[in-house]
Scaffold this motif. Sequence first.
Motif, mmCIF file in Angstrom:
data_model
loop_
_atom_site.group_PDB
_atom_site.id
_atom_site.type_symbol
_atom_site.label_atom_id
_atom_site.label_comp_id
_atom_site.label_asym_id
_atom_site.label_seq_id
_atom_site.Cartn_x
_atom_site.Cartn_y
_atom_site.Cartn_z
ATOM 1 N N LEU A 42 0.785 -1.070 0.009
ATOM 2 C CA LEU A 42 0.052 -0.050 -0.094
ATOM 3 C C LEU A 42 0.847 1.229 0.050
ATOM 4 O O LEU A 42 0.332 2.505 0.012
ATOM 5 C CB LEU A 42 -1.023 -0.033 1.350
ATOM 6 N N ALA A 43 2.113 1.121 -0.025
ATOM 7 C CA ALA A 43 2.971 2.414 0.421
ATOM 8 C C ALA A 43 2.851 3.500 -0.819
ATOM 9 O O ALA A 43 2.809 4.562 -0.356
ATOM 10 C CB ALA A 43 4.535 1.896 0.229
ATOM 11 N N GLY A 44 2.682 2.959 -1.993
ATOM 12 C CA GLY A 44 2.396 4.104 -2.979
ATOM 13 C C GLY A 44 1.078 4.988 -2.847
ATOM 14 O O GLY A 44 0.969 5.901 -3.361
ATOM 15 N N PHE A 45 0.257 4.546 -2.047
ATOM 16 C CA PHE A 45 -0.971 5.189 -1.988
ATOM 17 C C PHE A 45 -1.070 6.229 -0.637
ATOM 18 O O PHE A 45 -1.885 7.164 -0.421
ATOM 19 C CB PHE A 45 -2.457 4.397 -1.435
ATOM 20 N N GLY A 46 0.061 6.208 0.070
ATOM 21 C CA GLY A 46 0.446 7.277 0.876
ATOM 22 C C GLY A 46 -0.541 7.007 2.306
ATOM 23 O O GLY A 46 -1.211 6.090 2.567
ATOM 24 N N SER A 47 -0.986 8.271 2.799
ATOM 25 C CA SER A 47 -1.826 8.130 4.099
ATOM 26 C C SER A 47 -3.269 8.041 3.650
ATOM 27 O O SER A 47 -3.955 7.623 4.616
ATOM 28 C CB SER A 47 -1.578 9.665 4.798
ATOM 29 N N LYS A 48 -3.529 8.100 2.391
ATOM 30 C CA LYS A 48 -5.045 7.776 2.078
ATOM 31 C C LYS A 48 -5.154 6.006 2.491
ATOM 32 O O LYS A 48 -6.505 5.719 2.537
ATOM 33 C CB LYS A 48 -5.379 7.660 0.679
#
Lengths: 311, 311
Positions: free
Chosen positions: A289-295
């Motif tokens: 999920l890292a690429g989606f950031g805080s979302k």
Amino acid sequence: MSIAASEDLSARLTRALGDCAAAVTEHMDGAISRAGGPSPRLMAAMRHAALAGGKRLRPFLVIESAALFGVARTAALPAAAALECVHCYSLVHDDLPAMDDDDLRRGQPTVHRAFDEATAILAGDGLLTLAFEILAREDAGPDAHARITLVAGLARAAGAGGMVGGQMLDLAAEGRFAAGARGTPTAGEIEHLQALKTGALLRYACEAGAVLGGASAAERASLDTYARAIGRAFQIADDLLDVEGDAGEVGKAVGKDAAAGKATLVDLMGVPGARAELARLVEEARTALAGFGSKATLLAEAANFIANRRN
Amino acid sequence: MSIAASEDLSARLTRALGDCAAAVTEHMDGAISRAGGPSPRLMAAMRHAALAGGKRLRPFLVIESAALFGVARTAALPAAAALECVHCYSLVHDDLPAMDDDDLRRGQPTVHRAFDEATAILAGDGLLTLAFEILAREDAGPDAHARITLVAGLARAAGAGGMVGGQMLDLAAEGRFAAGARGTPTAGEIEHLQALKTGALLRYACEAGAVLGGASAAERASLDTYARAIGRAFQIADDLLDVEGDAGEVGKAVGKDAAAGKATLVDLMGVPGARAELARLVEEARTALAGFGSKATLLAEAANFIANRRN
């Protein structure tokens, strides 16, 4: 992350799951009413199966995956409710005497115990069919193309090549159809059947979010990596609960795998090995999920929740 | 019409039904293969249920209704095959011990007799799900909008407000769920349950043809009048076969309604009354097709066939 921040996140997830569950249950209730069947007994059995509790984890994954792309919860609710109908139908049929023969589900009598077998078979059939009715409605997606893509994906995930196929392998693993001796399944075989039986719908949940959100191929692939990891974690946690859990807390019978002579990954890895594998899968899910950031904060926390749940 | 011309028409219908059945069976076979399930036993059970005979009347109605609007058979085959999957799943579940408990279907052992109950439940679930997978495929309709319309219609026809609801009323009419005494159902109640149990899918067959063909509202209404009439005729003919037929010729057990203490329209009207009603319905069906001219010749003959069939 500090312990305080982690506790805060856990509380946020609990609240978000509860909100999602309430919204999905309301949507399912409305869909059952709209189906408008002539048999009050059948409708009551469908409601018993669909509305009596449950974590609504799959709908949560649909809604949170869609939210990564800015899709509002109301727009994701039909796909979320349709998927939950499929999950609920599968529980009704799995619990039948000819299948797992369970008396208790989510702390309530199973549908065939509360009603009767014929009613349970038809209530399951009705919920499966309702799922596709929900997806086909005009409010179920931004356009006809998205809706038919959701139908295709759900049918693949739920059918003979997905969940139903996995359930059949699971019965075979119990030695139900063995003409002669039955070999102990390997870890690979157990993983394969679980990837189908429980993994296919969890993967579809994230896929549905991606379809609703118009995700790129790379975003879809990341979500699918996440979904596969939590699917495996879900099953290992389930097996641990079957070994270690308490029926009152779990809401269904425990110790059934051992009683059925069914090998699980926990048998093969041991409890400490299973716990280590769970930790590894949570890390894998969070990394995806890292690429989606805080979302993606709540989705990441959901991986923790799935791995450490008590019911 | 002269007797010679009538015989010619009957032979043409027989040939057309046979051609249609072969094409639909081939399409279903391909769809089951594409579903690609991991359990050979489940796939074998689905094939047993779906490919072992049957008149394929519903697919014929889809294909002939679509043909009224110039739609080629190949373009109507997916919708026809999807509908037949739903019909076949419903037979598998209806035959289960908890439902009608039948050993014989289309002259073959029922799925739970040839395999086992759990396999029959899952094979039925797999076929119902496969129907929606077939409809969602890109070759299943001219565009996404037509396909999602076909999905919506099939789900409504098959679900708790249609076939499944009718099956539930049918079980109730046998007194399955009666807490106390059970009243004899009225003719109106029997017609209502039959309009759902068998009528809903027959109406959907013609509706699917109209969707594929882009029919006008008036054309849809005419086809629906036809479909309702043949649906009623179908059920009265079925009840007559149950009273008068021979199990070997019919291919399933007969005399079951009386054994179940289940009132039918034939009981209420008597055999001569039922035959008169059949003739009236055939006329009604043929009249509804008048606007389509000679293109509807085979559909009109199908009404005769349905009313006078021996199995």
